[in-house]
Design a protein around this motif. Structure first.
Motif, PDB file in Angstrom:
ATOM      1  N   ASN A  34     -39.424  21.389 -11.480  1.00  0.00           N
ATOM      2  CA  ASN A  34     -38.328  22.357 -11.581  1.00  0.00           C
ATOM      3  C   ASN A  34     -37.365  22.229 -10.404  1.00  0.00           C
ATOM      4  O   ASN A  34     -36.161  22.382 -10.562  1.00  0.00           O
ATOM      5  CB  ASN A  34     -38.871  23.790 -11.686  1.00  0.00           C
ATOM      6  CG  ASN A  34     -39.309  24.121 -13.074  1.00  0.00           C
ATOM      7  OD1 ASN A  34     -38.518  24.517 -13.916  1.00  0.00           O
ATOM      8  ND2 ASN A  34     -40.589  23.933 -13.342  1.00  0.00           N
ATOM      9  N   THR A  38     -33.454  21.289 -10.837  1.00  0.00           N
ATOM     10  CA  THR A  38     -32.430  22.207 -10.339  1.00  0.00           C
ATOM     11  C   THR A  38     -31.471  21.500  -9.389  1.00  0.00           C
ATOM     12  O   THR A  38     -30.254  21.699  -9.470  1.00  0.00           O
ATOM     13  CB  THR A  38     -33.091  23.426  -9.644  1.00  0.00           C
ATOM     14  OG1 THR A  38     -33.976  24.059 -10.582  1.00  0.00           O
ATOM     15  CG2 THR A  38     -32.064  24.427  -9.172  1.00  0.00           C
ATOM     16  N   SER A  41     -29.292  19.312 -11.517  1.00  0.00           N
ATOM     17  CA  SER A  41     -28.353  20.136 -12.272  1.00  0.00           C
ATOM     18  C   SER A  41     -27.179  20.565 -11.393  1.00  0.00           C
ATOM     19  O   SER A  41     -26.024  20.569 -11.839  1.00  0.00           O
ATOM     20  CB  SER A  41     -29.071  21.362 -12.838  1.00  0.00           C
ATOM     21  OG  SER A  41     -28.177  22.222 -13.493  1.00  0.00           O
ATOM     22  N   SER A  42     -27.475  20.931 -10.149  1.00  0.00           N
ATOM     23  CA  SER A  42     -26.411  21.307  -9.211  1.00  0.00           C
ATOM     24  C   SER A  42     -25.442  20.167  -8.990  1.00  0.00           C
ATOM     25  O   SER A  42     -24.226  20.342  -9.048  1.00  0.00           O
ATOM     26  CB  SER A  42     -26.994  21.740  -7.864  1.00  0.00           C
ATOM     27  OG  SER A  42     -27.563  23.006  -7.948  1.00  0.00           O
ATOM     28  N   SER A  49     -26.886  26.470  -6.890  1.00  0.00           N
ATOM     29  CA  SER A  49     -28.128  26.963  -7.483  1.00  0.00           C
ATOM     30  C   SER A  49     -28.872  27.780  -6.441  1.00  0.00           C
ATOM     31  O   SER A  49     -28.580  27.717  -5.249  1.00  0.00           O
ATOM     32  CB  SER A  49     -29.016  25.800  -7.932  1.00  0.00           C
ATOM     33  OG  SER A  49     -28.410  25.045  -8.932  1.00  0.00           O
ATOM     34  N   PHE A  60     -35.872  29.336 -10.600  1.00  0.00           N
ATOM     35  CA  PHE A  60     -34.928  28.252 -10.337  1.00  0.00           C
ATOM     36  C   PHE A  60     -33.714  28.558 -11.215  1.00  0.00           C
ATOM     37  O   PHE A  60     -33.833  28.550 -12.446  1.00  0.00           O
ATOM     38  CB  PHE A  60     -35.531  26.901 -10.734  1.00  0.00           C
ATOM     39  CG  PHE A  60     -36.823  26.584 -10.019  1.00  0.00           C
ATOM     40  CD1 PHE A  60     -36.818  25.768  -8.903  1.00  0.00           C
ATOM     41  CD2 PHE A  60     -38.035  27.091 -10.467  1.00  0.00           C
ATOM     42  CE1 PHE A  60     -37.995  25.461  -8.244  1.00  0.00           C
ATOM     43  CE2 PHE A  60     -39.217  26.791  -9.819  1.00  0.00           C
ATOM     44  CZ  PHE A  60     -39.194  25.978  -8.704  1.00  0.00           C
ATOM     45  N   GLU A  61     -32.543  28.788 -10.596  1.00  0.00           N
ATOM     46  CA  GLU A  61     -31.435  29.309 -11.401  1.00  0.00           C
ATOM     47  C   GLU A  61     -30.071  28.796 -10.961  1.00  0.00           C
ATOM     48  O   GLU A  61     -29.797  28.655  -9.773  1.00  0.00           O
ATOM     49  CB  GLU A  61     -31.455  30.839 -11.317  1.00  0.00           C
ATOM     50  CG  GLU A  61     -30.457  31.546 -12.146  1.00  0.00           C
ATOM     51  CD  GLU A  61     -30.641  33.053 -12.121  1.00  0.00           C
ATOM     52  OE1 GLU A  61     -30.104  33.698 -13.023  1.00  0.00           O
ATOM     53  OE2 GLU A  61     -31.302  33.590 -11.205  1.00  0.00           O
ATOM     54  N   ASN A  62     -29.225  28.526 -11.940  1.00  0.00           N
ATOM     55  CA  ASN A  62     -27.804  28.292 -11.740  1.00  0.00           C
ATOM     56  C   ASN A  62     -27.088  28.662 -13.043  1.00  0.00           C
ATOM     57  O   ASN A  62     -27.737  29.152 -13.976  1.00  0.00           O
ATOM     58  CB  ASN A  62     -27.505  26.852 -11.289  1.00  0.00           C
ATOM     59  CG  ASN A  62     -27.939  25.804 -12.282  1.00  0.00           C
ATOM     60  OD1 ASN A  62     -27.883  25.992 -13.504  1.00  0.00           O
ATOM     61  ND2 ASN A  62     -28.390  24.673 -11.766  1.00  0.00           N
ATOM     62  N   LYS A  66     -31.939  28.215 -16.222  1.00  0.00           N
ATOM     63  CA  LYS A  66     -32.841  29.091 -15.481  1.00  0.00           C
ATOM     64  C   LYS A  66     -34.259  28.780 -15.940  1.00  0.00           C
ATOM     65  O   LYS A  66     -34.516  28.661 -17.132  1.00  0.00           O
ATOM     66  CB  LYS A  66     -32.524  30.562 -15.732  1.00  0.00           C
ATOM     67  CG  LYS A  66     -33.445  31.510 -14.995  1.00  0.00           C
ATOM     68  CD  LYS A  66     -33.079  32.963 -15.259  1.00  0.00           C
ATOM     69  CE  LYS A  66     -34.027  33.887 -14.517  1.00  0.00           C
ATOM     70  NZ  LYS A  66     -33.686  35.298 -14.756  1.00  0.00           N
TER      71      LYS A  66
END
Length: 123
Positions: A34, A38, A41-42, A49, A60-62, A66
């Motif tokens: 994860n 993440t 993804s950023s 994120s 783990f979020e942006n 998520k």
């Protein structure tokens, strides 16, 4: 009768200890995958994120995704755990300590060089 009781207790204790170590390994494997997703993804989406702990889950979020990973019951999470990931994948270096309940051991997580790399040590 006593021998049977102690044999059963010893077997259950060893099984419980094995399950904790397996749960820890699964947790850290999920954490790593994860984490990497993440960071990527950023960078790919050029968005910031955040990784944080909420109710015994690592989030783990942006804006694009998520996900969360449940922390095993035998691991005590760091008091302040909020990691900001910049849109280029940069993360400020820092060290976090994850303690193992009922043992004199801990996991030391060192975020190094600021570019989404961390090392995990069991001490």
């Amino acid at each position: 009768m006593t021998t049977v009781f102690f044999s059963t207790t010893l077997f259950m204790f060893n099984t419980l200890r094995y399950n904790h170590s397996q749960n820890d390994k699964i947790f850290w494997d999920l954490f790593k995958s994860n984490w990497e997703a993440t960071v990527e993804s950023s960078k790919a989406n050029h968005i910031d994120s955040v990784i944080y702990i909420s109710h015994n889950h690592v989030i783990f979020e942006n804006k694009a995704k998520k996900s969360e990973v449940t922390v095993p019951n035998n691991i005590v999470t760091p008091d302040e755990f909020v990691i900001q990931i910049k849109r280029n994948g940069y993360i400020s270096p820092k060290t976090y300590y994850w303690f193992i309940r009922n043992k004199n051991k801990k996991y030391v997580q060192k975020i190094q060089m600021g570019w989404g790399v961390y090392r995990l040590y069991e001490k």
